[in-house]
Design an enzyme around this catalytic site. Structure first.
Site, PDB file in Angstrom:
ATOM      1  N   TYR A  91       0.822  -1.209   0.000  1.00  0.00           N
ATOM      2  CA  TYR A  91       0.000   0.000   0.000  1.00  0.00           C
ATOM      3  C   TYR A  91       0.855   1.259   0.000  1.00  0.00           C
ATOM      4  CZ  TYR A  91      -4.188  -2.682   1.035  1.00  0.00           C
ATOM      5  OH  TYR A  91      -5.231  -3.552   0.976  1.00  0.00           O
TER       6      TYR A  91
ATOM      7  N   ASP B  68      -0.894 -18.336   4.368  1.00  0.00           N
ATOM      8  CA  ASP B  68      -1.798 -19.314   3.739  1.00  0.00           C
ATOM      9  C   ASP B  68      -2.226 -20.369   4.750  1.00  0.00           C
ATOM     10  OD1 ASP B  68       0.971 -19.589   3.426  1.00  0.00           O
ATOM     11  OD2 ASP B  68       0.788 -21.160   1.941  1.00  0.00           O
TER      12      ASP B  68
ATOM     13  N   ASP C 126      -5.440  -6.737   5.500  1.00  0.00           N
ATOM     14  CA  ASP C 126      -6.664  -6.385   4.780  1.00  0.00           C
ATOM     15  C   ASP C 126      -7.503  -7.655   4.543  1.00  0.00           C
ATOM     16  OD1 ASP C 126      -8.523  -5.021   3.321  1.00  0.00           O
ATOM     17  OD2 ASP C 126      -7.283  -4.753   1.542  1.00  0.00           O
TER      18      ASP C 126
ATOM     19  N   LYS D 246       4.863 -14.252   5.234  1.00  0.00           N
ATOM     20  CA  LYS D 246       5.194 -15.231   4.187  1.00  0.00           C
ATOM     21  C   LYS D 246       6.716 -15.157   4.029  1.00  0.00           C
ATOM     22  CE  LYS D 246       3.808 -17.978   0.801  1.00  0.00           C
ATOM     23  NZ  LYS D 246       3.092 -19.244   0.963  1.00  0.00           N
TER      24      LYS D 246
END
Ligand code: NAD
Length: 364
Positions: free
Chosen positions: A124, A224, A248, A191
């Protein structure tokens, strides 16, 4: 005492849900002076910009704002009014408590997760390179030269920026929140196995900060895996701290676990300024229909009362909202999926029902 609060009614369904929240907040007996300010489409119409300086001035003066969702007008020069507002005021933490109130139709019965999302950087940051632009080709050349990786010439690039400074302050925020609210565990989400220098940095900082809070359990999870574990057994999670983009997605997922956007409140916090607002957007298709659920904005108001130190009023308002949900007579369509329209009520009737509960509690 009178609290000066900046009030941004917002666009689409914003004015309806914000008016409903304002009414129930006033019914608690706490005294507010609402300082009206405009952002989004309404500001564009009035001032020719979706983000006039007057909105920043009002919020900087009052330090606390209650905000309805706003729409970013197409071609306004802002990628997102919300992102610009949060960045402009350095509201680096987005706090979204996701808990189930009895009576809300949900798959699970026991979810009480707090999502802490970094609000200022990551994908962002707004630093992007358009396909084919000269600066993009220059960047691709630099990448090839310095890393030996050939990137296709027809690529667009968005930069994922994760800094040590912003990671440290958001993780610290999550631990301080956990400590203040007697939460047991903080989980850092990342991640890092793939993005070693961005998510890897976030994780390394999180591990370091965790050492300063020996009383709070700390673990980490790959994003994930988190998604899979959340939809199988969400009650294993307590406080989640995430970089911006994962935050988000995961806050919407958690909102879904507890009954949907109609009951998902939130706040954007900096060191001195806080904006309270629901997780949902301006849902333009429902504008002016007196249809959508105002409880997410009302519950954001409950968070605001706690922030102001009005704990007793916050508890009373939260109890009144919970009672209306549990009773199930005066709730909007989203809390009664499939019910005929004569068995659900509109936005303003929910406010009436909550106010009635508040009045009952003051007489008992
Ligand atoms: P949205 O959250 O506005 O609506 C998606 C759907 O969720 C709606 O169609 C509706 O079915 C449901 N929903 C949302 N709020 C509800 C409520 N209070 N009660 C019951 N159901 C509700 O998302 P969108 O359609 O992707 O976005 C619409 C606009 O809102 C866009 O312009 C977007 O940029 C903006 N937006 C603003 C904010 C903000 O101001 N904080 C946040 C998200 C999106």
């Amino acid at each position: 005492m009178t609290y000066n609060i900046t009030l941004i009614m917002g666009d689409g369904i914003g004015p309806e849900v914000t008016e409903a929240a304002k009414r129930v907040l006033e019914a608690t007996g706490v005294d507010f002076h609402w300082d009206l300010a405009y952002a989004g489409g309404s500001a564009q119409d009035m001032f020719g910009t979706p983000l006039p300086t007057s909105v920043f001035e009002s919020i900087r003066k009052n330090k606390v704002a209650l905000k309805g969702p706003v729409t970013t007008p197409v071609g306004s020069g802002f990628r997102s009014v919300n992102v610009a507002l949060r960045k402009g005021l350095d509201l680096y933490a987005c706090l979204r408590p996701c808990k189930i109130y009895p009576g809300v139709p949900t798959v699970f019965k026991d979810v009480d997760i707090v999502v802490v999302r970094e609000n200022t950087e990551d994908l962002y940051s707004g630093i992007e390179f358009e396909e084919g632009a000269p600066e993009t080709l220059k960047l691709l050349e630099l990448i090839a030269e310095t890393t030996g990786n050939a990137v296709r010439e027809d690529s667009g690039v968005s930069l994922k920026i994760i800094s040590e400074t912003c990671s440290r302050r958001i993780v610290k925020f999550a631990f301080d929140y956990a400590h203040a609210h007697r939460r047991k565990k903080v989980t850092a989400v990342h991640k890092a196995n793939i993005m070693k220098f961005s998510d890897g940095l976030f994780l390394a900082v999180a591990r370091e900060v965790a050492k300063d809070y020996p009383d709070i359990e700390f673990d980490d999870v790959i994003v994930d895996t988190l998604c899979m574990r959340l939809v199988r057994n969400p009650s294993q999670f307590d406080v989640l701290v995430l970089p911006n983009l994962y935050g988000d997605f995961i806050s919407e997922l958690c909102a879904g676990l507890v009954g949907g956007l109609g009951v998902a409140p939130g706040a954007n916090l900096g060191d001195e300024i806080t904006i309270f607002e629901p997780t949902h957007g301006s849902a333009p298709k429902y504008t002016g229909q007196n249809k959508v659920n105002p409880m997410a904005t009302m519950l954001s108001g409950v968070m605001m009362l706690r922030h102001l130190g009005e704990i007793e009023a916050a508890d009373r308002l939260e109890k009144a909202i919970a009672e209306v949900i549990a009773e199930g007579k005066n709730v909007t369509y989203d809390l009664k999926p499939g019910a005929p329209s004569d068995q659900v009520v509109g936005t303003s009737q929910v406010a009436d029902a909550v106010i009635e509960k508040l009045e009952e509690s003051s007489h008992s």
